[in-house]
Design a protein around this motif. Structure first.
Motif, PDB file in Angstrom:
ATOM      1  N   GLU A   8       0.852  -1.189   0.000  1.00 59.29           N
ATOM      2  CA  GLU A   8       0.000   0.000   0.000  1.00 59.29           C
ATOM      3  C   GLU A   8       0.881   1.230   0.000  1.00 59.29           C
ATOM      4  O   GLU A   8       0.754   2.132   0.820  1.00 59.29           O
ATOM      5  N   THR A  45       6.690  11.595  -0.313  1.00 60.70           N
ATOM      6  CA  THR A  45       6.030  10.592   0.521  1.00 60.70           C
ATOM      7  C   THR A  45       4.579  10.979   0.782  1.00 60.70           C
ATOM      8  O   THR A  45       4.268  12.123   1.098  1.00 60.70           O
ATOM      9  N   PHE A 102       1.946  10.863   3.209  1.00 58.52           N
ATOM     10  CA  PHE A 102       1.846  10.597   4.648  1.00 58.52           C
ATOM     11  C   PHE A 102       0.457  10.132   5.099  1.00 58.52           C
ATOM     12  O   PHE A 102       0.222   9.883   6.259  1.00 58.52           O
ATOM     13  N   SER A 103      -0.472  10.027   4.143  1.00 60.26           N
ATOM     14  CA  SER A 103      -1.790   9.545   4.551  1.00 60.26           C
ATOM     15  C   SER A 103      -1.816   8.017   4.569  1.00 60.26           C
ATOM     16  O   SER A 103      -2.805   7.413   4.953  1.00 60.26           O
ATOM     17  N   ARG A 104      -0.738   7.393   4.129  1.00 58.57           N
ATOM     18  CA  ARG A 104      -0.734   5.927   4.105  1.00 58.57           C
ATOM     19  C   ARG A 104       0.326   5.361   5.028  1.00 58.57           C
ATOM     20  O   ARG A 104       1.492   5.749   4.963  1.00 58.57           O
ATOM     21  N   ASP A 105      -0.116   4.417   5.842  1.00 62.93           N
ATOM     22  CA  ASP A 105       0.752   3.777   6.812  1.00 62.93           C
ATOM     23  C   ASP A 105       2.028   3.213   6.217  1.00 62.93           C
ATOM     24  O   ASP A 105       3.119   3.448   6.696  1.00 62.93           O
ATOM     25  N   GLN A 106       1.845   2.481   5.132  1.00 65.30           N
ATOM     26  CA  GLN A 106       3.007   1.803   4.548  1.00 65.30           C
ATOM     27  C   GLN A 106       4.012   2.804   3.988  1.00 65.30           C
ATOM     28  O   GLN A 106       5.215   2.578   4.000  1.00 65.30           O
ATOM     29  N   SER A 107       3.494   3.930   3.469  1.00 65.22           N
ATOM     30  CA  SER A 107       4.390   4.956   2.951  1.00 65.22           C
ATOM     31  C   SER A 107       5.197   5.571   4.079  1.00 65.22           C
ATOM     32  O   SER A 107       6.383   5.846   3.935  1.00 65.22           O
ATOM     33  N   ILE A 108       4.521   5.777   5.240  1.00 66.26           N
ATOM     34  CA  ILE A 108       5.222   6.344   6.387  1.00 66.26           C
ATOM     35  C   ILE A 108       6.301   5.383   6.870  1.00 66.26           C
ATOM     36  O   ILE A 108       7.424   5.771   7.173  1.00 66.26           O
ATOM     37  N   LYS A 109       5.957   4.090   6.856  1.00 71.36           N
ATOM     38  CA  LYS A 109       6.946   3.089   7.279  1.00 71.36           C
ATOM     39  C   LYS A 109       8.144   3.103   6.344  1.00 71.36           C
ATOM     40  O   LYS A 109       9.290   3.005   6.767  1.00 71.36           O
ATOM     41  N   ARG A 110       7.832   3.241   5.052  1.00 73.38           N
ATOM     42  CA  ARG A 110       8.919   3.252   4.074  1.00 73.38           C
ATOM     43  C   ARG A 110       9.803   4.479   4.320  1.00 73.38           C
ATOM     44  O   ARG A 110      11.030   4.401   4.266  1.00 73.38           O
ATOM     45  N   SER A 138      10.329   5.970   7.180  1.00 76.11           N
ATOM     46  CA  SER A 138      11.215   5.798   8.331  1.00 76.11           C
ATOM     47  C   SER A 138      12.321   4.792   8.038  1.00 76.11           C
ATOM     48  O   SER A 138      13.424   4.911   8.562  1.00 76.11           O
TER      49      SER A 138
END
Ligand SMILES: Nc1nc2c(ncn2[C@@H]2O[C@H](COP(=O)(O)OP(=O)(O)OP(=O)(O)O)[C@@H](O)[C@H]2O)c(=O)[nH]1
Ligand SMILES: [Mg+2]
Length: 427
Positions: free
Chosen positions: A138, A381, A383-391, A393
């Motif tokens: 995602e 990035t 930032f509304s998507r969890d997986q993008s935020i994880k990526r 970090s």
């Protein structure tokens, strides 16, 4: 109307965002990733056009923007690219960065192109992030932002030879009898206010382009009168035809006139005095001209050819043309810009000397993480998507930001600011 200097803002288009989407089929509850990439943003490109002779078209545009790329679409379809904005300019146009004065490009040929702002890259859709470990990612990237620049566009006419001299010495009269150019001729000063170009045919198969330039006065190189604006148009000429009123018909001394003009040519930034020169002793039909010429020859120290003519009676014109053509044959063009004058166009690729990130302790006791490379990753990035935020970090960790923060003494619970966002540091 002749316009030779324009300042404008230009901006290339942002790349379209990549999207997260999944294939949906009738009997398959959740298909594979199907989010397409965003399209590339439009670039700002300047192109030489020999049919143009002024920058007037640009004058009414204070800002030129290229369109954004389209966002990606489902079913693995990429967004369309934003169309490039191609700006047509006369041959002889230089594009500068108004802030740094660096040159983006010097257009000296028809159809020559200079990319001033590259369009942003399109963000990748989730199709591109699928791997054996993550088959249903995602994650999607946002498009790369466009580039904004404040530029100065200058036209310096492209001619082989330039007629240079004080006002009213007969420059326009000369170009009118040797070429197809028909400028205004009059007995008052500054009759000519913009350069006129004409093609001179010497004989079968031999021709050159001549520029009739506005008259120069003492102090022109320091901006006196419209001096700097006029001198600019001498820059590209290979041979200078220095016109003198040898009859002194306005009560001036021909040799003093000659000295004044050469001083201006020398003081101007490109040392135009280094170019080959031919002295045209004009108005030889008037009384006193012969005596003045004898005296002038005795005073002259430089090794320039002197060609006595009368533009009024067309006397000795052919000799002038032959001598000019011969000198042109033996003179190569002068480079106006050196490598150092050019701005490097940086593409969106990582270069080793690009600053990855920097960590500084701010006045408010918060650790600030900044850097141009980091900003790009941040802006791309979603930032509304969890997986993008994880990526995001993960990238921070792979860049070594965590490690360096710890080395700087940051502890759990401290506040860290990454660009404009504040985070609580957790190990
Ligand atoms: N007698 C005589 N008059 C000339 C000759 N050449 C030019 N003139 C006159 O000198 C005056 C100025 O001529 P222009 O050709 O307009 O001079 P210019 O150097 O282009 O002047 P600016 O554009 O003002 O810098 C006009 O009245 C011309 O007719 C010449 O050979 N003999
Ligand atoms: Mg003139």
């Amino acid at each position: 109307m002749f316009v030779d200097l324009v300042k404008i803002k230009v901006r290339s288009g942002k790349g379209g965002d990549g999207i997260v989407a999944f294939r949906r089929e009738k009997y398959v509850p959740m298909g594979g990733p199907a989010g397409g990439d965003g399209g590339k943003g439009g670039s700002i490109i300047f192109q030489g056009n020999e049919g143009l002779s002024t920058l007037i078209d640009l004058r009414y545009n204070k800002e030129i923007n290229a369109p954004e790329g389209e966002n990606g679409k489902p079913k693995k379809m990429d967004g369309a690219g934003g169309e490039d904005r191609i700006i047509q300019v006369p041959v002889g146009t230089t594009i500068y960065d108004e802030e740094t004065n660096k040159v983006y490009g010097d257009i000296t040929n028809h159809k020559q192109r200079v990319i001033v702002c590259k369009g942003g890259r399109g963000g990748r859709g989730n199709v591109k992030f699928a791997s054996s470990r993550n088959t249903a990612p995602e994650i999607a990237e946002k498009g790369e932002p466009g580039v904004k620049k404040f530029i100065r566009v200058e036209l310096k006419v492209l001619a082989d030879v330039g007629l240079v001299g004080l006002p009213s010495v007969g420059k326009s009269t000369i170009i009118s009898i040797v070429s197809n150019s028909r400028p205004k001729i009059a007995s008052y000063h500054f009759t000519t206010l913009v350069p006129n170009l004409g093609v001179v045919k010497v004989e079968e198969g031999r021709s050159f382009v001549m520029a009739d330039l506005p008259g120069l006065i003492e102090g022109a190189s320091l901006g006196q009168g419209l001096g700097l604006q006029f001198l600019r148009h001498i820059e590209r000429t290979r041979v200078i035809l220095h016109v003198i009123d040898m009859s002194g018909s306005e009560g001036r001394d021909p040799f003093e006139d000659y000295t004044i003009i050469n001083k201006e040519l020398k003081t101007y930034k490109y040392n135009l005095l280094a170019r080959p020169q031919i002295i045209i002793a004009n108005k030889m039909d008037l009384p006193g001209a012969d005596d003045n010429l004898e005296l002038f020859k005795m005073q002259l120290k430089e090794d320039y050819d002197i060609i006595p003519i009368s533009a009024a009676t067309k006397d000795n014109i052919q000799e002038l043309l032959y001598k000019t053509a011969d000198l042109l044959d033996n003179t190569k063009s002068f480079e106006l810009y050196e490598d150092d004058d050019y701005e490097e166009i940086v593409e969106y690729t990582f270069t080793p000397d690009e600053i990855l990130f920097e960590i500084n302790l701010g006045d408010d006791g918060v650790y600030d993480v900044t850097g141009s490379r980091l900003r790009k990753i941040f802006e791309m990035t979603d930032f509304s998507r969890d997986q993008s935020i994880k990526r995001f970090s993960r990238i921070l960790r792979s860049l070594g930001i965590d490690r360096e923060l710890r080395e700087k003494g940051v502890k759990n619970g401290d506040t860290v600011r990454i660009l404009d966002f504040e985070f609580e540091f957790v190990d």
